[in-house]
Design an enzyme around this catalytic site. Sequence first.
Site, mmCIF file in Angstrom:
data_model
loop_
_atom_site.group_PDB
_atom_site.id
_atom_site.type_symbol
_atom_site.label_atom_id
_atom_site.label_comp_id
_atom_site.label_asym_id
_atom_site.label_seq_id
_atom_site.Cartn_x
_atom_site.Cartn_y
_atom_site.Cartn_z
ATOM 1 N N SER A 1 0.838 -1.197 0.000
ATOM 2 C CA SER A 1 0.000 0.000 0.000
ATOM 3 C C SER A 1 0.882 1.261 0.000
ATOM 4 C CB SER A 1 -0.950 -0.054 1.203
ATOM 5 O OG SER A 1 -1.982 0.871 1.079
ATOM 6 N N HIS B 1 -8.529 -4.379 -1.165
ATOM 7 C CA HIS B 1 -7.295 -3.689 -0.803
ATOM 8 C C HIS B 1 -6.549 -4.541 0.211
ATOM 9 C CE1 HIS B 1 -4.584 -0.271 -0.497
ATOM 10 N NE2 HIS B 1 -4.566 -0.461 0.809
ATOM 11 N N ASP C 1 -10.269 -3.144 -5.759
ATOM 12 C CA ASP C 1 -9.724 -2.434 -4.594
ATOM 13 C C ASP C 1 -10.517 -1.136 -4.406
ATOM 14 O OD1 ASP C 1 -8.245 -0.774 -2.874
ATOM 15 O OD2 ASP C 1 -6.316 -1.535 -3.576
#
Length: 431
Positions: free
Chosen positions: A206, A372, A341
Amino acid sequence: SNARIEFKLPAMFDGMKLAAVATILYIIVRCLNLKSPTAPPEIIYQDTPLSHYLLKSCPMLTKEYIPPLLWGKSGHLQTVLYGKMGRVNTPTPCGVRKFLPMQDGATATFDLFEALGDHSAGDDITMVICPGIGNHSEKNYIRTFVDYSQRQGYRCAVLNHLGALPNMELTSPRMFTYGCTWEFAAMVGYVKRAHPQTLLVVVGFSLGGNVVCKFLGENRLNQERVLCCISVCQGYSALRAQETFLQWDQCRRLYNFVLADNMKKIILSHRDSLLGMSSSNISDADLNRLSAATSLMQIDDSIMRKFHGYNSLREYYEKESCVHYIHKVTVPLLLVNSSDDPLVHQSLLAVPRTLAEKMPNVVFALTQHGGHMGFFEGAVLFPQPLTWMDKVIIEYSDAVCHWEKKRLVCQRSSRQHMNSCLQSKRETLSG
């Protein structure tokens, strides 16, 4: 006539019940996306010997990714499950915490975990790992990945983002930001000095994906001794991401609110340090504005951009995004994203797609499901402890390690061949 009414009512109720059940089932099928077929990831790459070798050695990139049947096709449920639980049956790897003083008085910390076995390529290899926003080595998804990596013969170093550890005071009025690479660079430097023989696999999750790609692209020297880099679920351009974060589709505005709330708690836990130090750029008024913030953008504007003295939000997002550096990365680079996501809007994926179309070292893998940072696998309801993501990172890293090993062996043998040719030439001439 009363009897007739009584007779009609139950029939009507049954009809309503049936309609209600049908509606609920329809909503469930729609929301859980049950009709969506499973598929292999879409892979964008260039026709090179390395790409062919990697795709041959990484069956997970070409096989279907199959999420748990009942809920795994919902990007929201994958994301929420990752957010709430991280992972299931999380192991507790045993590491040593290291503290590194930074030039501005900050203290970077990371955790070092030794390998639990030999690596299949026989080399000394360290995973240098950068977690997501406000995360650290104690998060469940990190612990799961570290434990698996150790068992596959990798030493692991995990950065704890500055200010993210709950029991660790700040020693300077600065916290981690979207793209500051100083702490990650300090950790990598330490690993290289402490283990002069080790080669590195760079991993970012991320926000960590942005940090590691920016770090590698900022300076050619940062790529020395790096075998490859893997980035999972990053958004590439903060400027473009923030625009999408104010939209309601995919409930992004709601996720924004939750992320902002977490971020707020982390910053306010350091209130005294941020206000008490003379060199601080943060004022009481900033923290009051922070208390009222409901989006990451407002937090970035009132607090985050000031840590590095950016004059505007735009400048902060522009300068801290890896999108201006990532094309300078020349080591093998795997970029992984998921189509469903809810945090990374489809428009942001033009960056990795274009990159993989232009750069021979880049492979872009886009899954249909996974949410995600979810990527859970499992039959019907219960997910397995290891996710598709954990396995793919290791499979790709192993493949690059073996490719490098073969390359070095070929180089050595061709050098020996050259030398023996020169030797016999000399002998012929002198004869």
